[in-house]
Design an enzyme around this catalytic site. Structure first.
Site, PDB file in Angstrom:
ATOM      1  CE  LYS A  41     -10.728   0.816  10.933  1.00 24.34           C
ATOM      2  NZ  LYS A  41     -10.103   1.569   9.895  1.00 24.34           N
TER       3      LYS A  41
ATOM      4  N   PRO B 189      -3.196 -11.625  10.558  1.00 21.28           N
ATOM      5  CG  PRO B 189      -1.211 -11.835  11.750  1.00 21.28           C
ATOM      6  CD  PRO B 189      -1.826 -12.123  10.417  1.00 21.28           C
ATOM      7  CG  ASP B 190      -6.441  -6.187  13.848  1.00 19.73           C
ATOM      8  OD1 ASP B 190      -5.609  -5.543  14.530  1.00 19.73           O
ATOM      9  OD2 ASP B 190      -7.398  -5.641  13.276  1.00 19.73           O
TER      10      ASP B 190
ATOM     11  CE  LYS C 109       7.961 -13.057 -13.839  1.00 15.13           C
ATOM     12  NZ  LYS C 109       8.523 -12.732 -15.129  1.00 15.13           N
TER      13      LYS C 109
ATOM     14  CG  ASN D 151      -0.218  -0.071   2.502  1.00 16.99           C
ATOM     15  OD1 ASN D 151       0.519   0.842   2.834  1.00 16.99           O
ATOM     16  ND2 ASN D 151      -0.375  -1.162   3.252  1.00 16.99           N
TER      17      ASN D 151
HETATM   18  N1  CTP Z   1      -3.804  -2.907  12.234  1.00 17.37           N
HETATM   19  C1  CTP Z   1      -3.017  -3.944  12.687  1.00 17.37           C
HETATM   20  N2  CTP Z   1      -3.028  -5.141  12.032  1.00 17.37           N
HETATM   21  C2  CTP Z   1      -3.816  -5.332  10.956  1.00 17.37           C
HETATM   22  C3  CTP Z   1      -4.621  -4.271  10.478  1.00 17.37           C
HETATM   23  C4  CTP Z   1      -4.593  -3.071  11.140  1.00 17.37           C
HETATM   24  O1  CTP Z   1      -2.294  -3.775  13.670  1.00 17.37           O
HETATM   25  N3  CTP Z   1      -3.806  -6.503  10.335  1.00 17.37           N
HETATM   26  C5  CTP Z   1      -3.829  -1.653  12.987  1.00 17.37           C
HETATM   27  C6  CTP Z   1      -3.231  -0.476  12.243  1.00 17.37           C
HETATM   28  O2  CTP Z   1      -1.853  -0.350  12.531  1.00 17.37           O
HETATM   29  C7  CTP Z   1      -4.041   0.668  12.813  1.00 17.37           C
HETATM   30  C8  CTP Z   1      -5.382   0.055  13.099  1.00 17.37           C
HETATM   31  O3  CTP Z   1      -5.162  -1.339  13.210  1.00 17.37           O
HETATM   32  O4  CTP Z   1      -3.527   1.099  14.060  1.00 17.37           O
HETATM   33  C9  CTP Z   1      -6.440   0.319  12.075  1.00 17.37           C
HETATM   34  O5  CTP Z   1      -5.973   0.052  10.791  1.00 17.37           O
HETATM   35  P1  CTP Z   1      -6.895   0.294   9.542  1.00 17.37           P
HETATM   36  O6  CTP Z   1      -6.180  -0.144   8.314  1.00 17.37           O
HETATM   37  O7  CTP Z   1      -7.461   1.679   9.594  1.00 17.37           O
HETATM   38  O8  CTP Z   1      -8.100  -0.651   9.891  1.00 17.37           O
HETATM   39  P2  CTP Z   1      -8.462  -2.116   9.481  1.00 17.37           P
HETATM   40  O9  CTP Z   1      -8.454  -2.963  10.691  1.00 17.37           O
HETATM   41  O10 CTP Z   1      -7.646  -2.583   8.343  1.00 17.37           O
HETATM   42  O11 CTP Z   1      -9.996  -1.917   9.083  1.00 17.37           O
HETATM   43  P3  CTP Z   1     -10.647  -1.448   7.690  1.00 17.37           P
HETATM   44  O12 CTP Z   1      -9.816  -2.056   6.617  1.00 17.37           O
HETATM   45  O13 CTP Z   1     -12.013  -2.016   7.795  1.00 17.37           O
HETATM   46  O14 CTP Z   1     -10.657   0.031   7.701  1.00 17.37           O
END
Ligand code: CTP
Length: 398
Positions: A335, A302-303, A286, A208
């Site tokens: 969030k 993982p989040d 590839k 990204n």
């Molecule tokens: N984040 C994280 N791990 C992920 C996704 C997000 O630690 N896999 C953290 C980011 O560093 C940020 C927060 O979660 O602090 C929110 O990230 P954002 O991209 O805005 O949210 P998403 O959870 O990806 O939700 P959406 O895509 O629905 O906006």
């Protein structure tokens, strides 16, 4: 609170012009600067430009009656938090190493009990000469810190180590040295920053537009405030943050593992733009072009923020970012609840905002108590404000 103050000694070298820029950067950070200009330094920059930039008189002469009456050499170093010598010439280093005190600069260096930072600048052969290297070792043993010199083309037409470090690099070291007395002294912090790269095959990946700038600025501000900081960074094109431990990662899974390794900490700030998805399987070779469009299967990453917020060793203060393109505050609040963190900094990352990859940011700070809109600020200013808030919150909680 008294603002922080630097005593800057400017030696006689072509790099002296860079000290003007250093004063400007220090002033921008609210750090007051007092200057001592050596006789040789006067050949390269004028007292007038120094006085104008530092908004203070320039000290030049050890035996100046007016200077000594208003602020003597002992007083000059007493008022400073840190003494910086930039450029530190071979001559100044030699004199300081042997404890000579025959002008205002050297007398001050001998009389000070404050930390000293030197930014050497000289011809490459002078730098490499055993005498200079001996003086360097002596000064280091005496507790003097150094930044640079860097490799590069020199004014004398030669190439090699000897160029004075650039002002932003000097500023970073200054911040980290001053941080040792800062408001987050004794606090451990971690910051995630930048994008993650999720490979598809050995040569392709999904990424990204995150530049990592905001996360790096936060790490820098934490170091400046004295926090023991670990920066967990995805692939970015930014210089490392002096004074922070850097763990470089590529994927979301690696970022989670590095974050776990950095625990326990008092405060964690999750600034990284983590990819929500990765390829279900990464091709070993590839991927070849096929006649029809390929089908990629994804698996959820993982989040990291939610995992750490709800896991063991939860930091006292957990801060997330919310990158949104619409309904910023509503999504940010959502969030905050979903991820179990204490604060969310919600920002508009739609292309028209210029935030992703840009230098400025406009954030809403969302907490359980409500939301607060900050004006558009330089990412460094967002970081400084955030760190001040963190300091207040942690002091309140302890
Ligand atoms: N984040 C994280 N791990 C992920 C996704 C997000 O630690 N896999 C953290 C980011 O560093 C940020 C927060 O979660 O602090 C929110 O990230 P954002 O991209 O805005 O949210 P998403 O959870 O990806 O939700 P959406 O895509 O629905 O906006």
């Amino acid at each position: 609170m008294r603002s922080q103050q630097i005593l800057l000694i400017i030696g006689g070298g072509i790099a002296a012009y860079k000290s003007l820029e250093l004063i400007r950067l220090l002033a921008r950070d609210g750090i007051a600067v007092r200057t001592i200009l050596t006789r040789a330094g006067e050949e390269f920059v004028t007292p007038l430009s120094l006085a104008a930039l530092s908004r203070a008189p320039v000290h030049r002469d050890l035996f100046s009656l007016t200077d000594e009456a208003q602020m003597g050499h002992i007083e000059l170093s007493r008022a400073a938090d840190l003494v910086v010598v930039a450029p530190a010439t071979a001559d100044l280093m030699a004199k300081a190493a042997s404890g000579e005190a025959n002008d205002l600069a050297t007398t001050t260096l001998l009389a000070t009990d404050k930390p000293v930072l030197m930014a050497p600048a000289m011809n490459v052969r002078m730098w490499q000469h055993p005498a200079t290297q001996r003086n360097l070792a002596r000064l280091k043993a005496d507790g003097v810190s150094f930044v640079g010199p860097e490799d590069g083309a020199m004014a004398c037409g030669e190439f090699g180590p000897g160029r004075m470090a650039e002002p932003p690099a000097i500023l970073e070291v200054i911040r980290s040295l001053m941080g040792a007395q800062g408001q987050l002294k004794g606090i451990k912090a971690l910051v995630t920053a930048g994008p993650t790269h999720e490979p598809l095959d050995p040569v392709r990946y999904i990424a990204n537009r995150s530049s990592g700038r905001q996360g790096y600025a936060i790490a820098r501000a934490l170091v400046a405030a004295g926090a023991q900081t670990t920066l967990i960074s995805g692939p970015v094109n930014l210089p490392a943050v002096a004074g922070a431990r850097l763990l470089s990662v590529e994927t979301a899974e690696q970022m989670l593992a590095a974050t776990r390794e950095a625990l326990p900490v008092d405060v964690a700030i999750f600034c990284a733009a983590v990819a929500d998805w990765r390829a279900e399987s990464v091709a070993e070779q590839k991927l070849k072009k096929t006649p029809g469009p390929p089908t990629l299967r994804f698996a959820a990453n993982p989040d990291i923020l939610a995992t750490i917020s709800r896991g063991p060793h939860r930091p006292r203060l957990v801060i997330g970012f919310a990158a949104e393109t619409q309904a910023i505050v509503a999504h940010g609040k959502d969030k905050l609840a979903r991820k179990g963190c204490d604060w969310i900094l919600a920002n508009d990352v739609s292309p028209s905002s210029g935030v992703m990859g840009g230098t400025h940011n406009r954030v809403h700070l969302i907490t359980a108590r409500g939301d607060e809109e900050w004006p558009e600020l330089d990412k460094a200013e967002v970081a400084t404000r955030l760190v001040a808030r963190i300091a207040t919150a942690l002091q309140g909680a302890s």
